[in-house]
Design an enzyme around this catalytic site. Structure first.
Site, short mmCIF file in Angstrom:
data_model
loop_
_atom_site.label_atom_id
_atom_site.label_comp_id
_atom_site.label_asym_id
_atom_site.label_seq_id
_atom_site.Cartn_x
_atom_site.Cartn_y
_atom_site.Cartn_z
N CYS A 158 -11.11 -41.31 -11.61
CA CYS A 158 -11.77 -40.00 -11.61
C CYS A 158 -12.60 -39.90 -12.87
CB CYS A 158 -10.73 -38.90 -11.56
SG CYS A 158 -11.42 -37.23 -11.70
N CYS A 206 -18.12 -34.05 -9.31
CA CYS A 206 -17.38 -35.31 -9.18
C CYS A 206 -18.05 -36.36 -10.05
CB CYS A 206 -17.35 -35.77 -7.72
SG CYS A 206 -16.53 -37.37 -7.48
#
Length: 257
Positions: free
Chosen positions: A72, A196
């Site tokens: 991530c 993101c």
């Protein structure tokens, strides 16, 4: 359990200092409940900071569904800010994550995170696919503001060729030669997130690979704010890839584990 809430361009995480190994990492239901916005703290992901013998720290990342997941980017930037808060690092660091070693630095309140090199970008009729630590489907659309990200993202994420394993899905609108707007449907969250990090990284590389831009510094506008991606293209792929943006501590609290 003492926890900290961090956000990077609206992508939010519960982060815990687990250097003493006090957290049961197999309790996926508990992790999912903590990430639930109605029955828990609320977050897009859950992150543990742990010790590592060779580098400054280790990042262990879980999606909001409680399952350990792939890299991530925004979470990586947030854990770097957390490590500085804990006085583990100053302004530069090396840490390990599920996809390998990452370098990072903090300059002018922005966290610069080096991503893994990308050697393969697959091009299809209406989208591109690549892995930037997590798998990403990248698709250009018109009227991104009015686009139904959740419905279309869910359909693509669950359909062929991704099926059960799934893919994150990025919908992109070009704003200028070096500026793109991005909205992302994230697997594991099973919804649109405000930002993101691995997604905007994938978009920047995909737009360069497909000839939509010639620049090697790309500005990405997400629902939660602006991120920048810089990289080098050597003809065989992309290296020296950096994801740059803010990471802020929102609050500290305690919750029963």
């Amino acid at each position: 359990m003492t926890f900290y809430k961090y956000q990077g361009t609206g992508n939010d995480f519960v982060i815990v200092d687990n250097r003493l190994q006090t957290i049961n990492k197999n309790d996926t239901k508990r992790i999912a409940t903590i990430c639930d916005r109605r029955f828990g703290i609320g977050a897009d992901g859950f992150i543990l900071l742990e010790t590592d013998e060779k580098v400054d720290f280790k990042m262990v990342y879980y999606n909001a569904d409680g399952n350990e997941s792939t890299m991530c980017g925004n979470g990586g930037r947030c854990i770097v800010a957390f490590a500085k808060f804990l006085n583990i690092i100053e302004n530069e660091t090396e840490f390990i994550a599920i996809d390998g070693l990452h370098k990072a630095k903090i300059e002018n309140d922005l966290v610069h995170l080096q991503m893994q090199d990308v050697s393969k970008i697959e091009s299809f009729d209406n989208h591109l696919f690549l892995d930037t630590g997590s798998p990403h489907h990248v698709e250009l659309v018109s009227d991104l503001k009015g686009f139904d990200v959740k419905a279309n993202g869910s359909r693509i994420r669950n359909g062929a060729p991704y099926n059960a394993a799934g893919s994150n899905v990025n919908f992109v609108e070009q704003l200028s030669t070096e500026n793109f707007a991005v909205r992302t449907y994230e697997r594991g969250v099973e919804d649109e997130t405000l930002s993101c990090g691995t997604g905007v990284t994938a978009v920047a590389l995909a737009m360069h690979s497909s000839g939509k831009t010639q620049y090697e510094k790309i500005s990405l506008q997400t629902q939660g704010g602006e991120l920048n991606v810089t990289f080098n293209s050597d003809g065989d792929g992309y290296n020296n890839i950096w994801l740059v943006g803010p990471a802020q501590q929102v609050f500290k609290g305690e919750i029963e584990w």
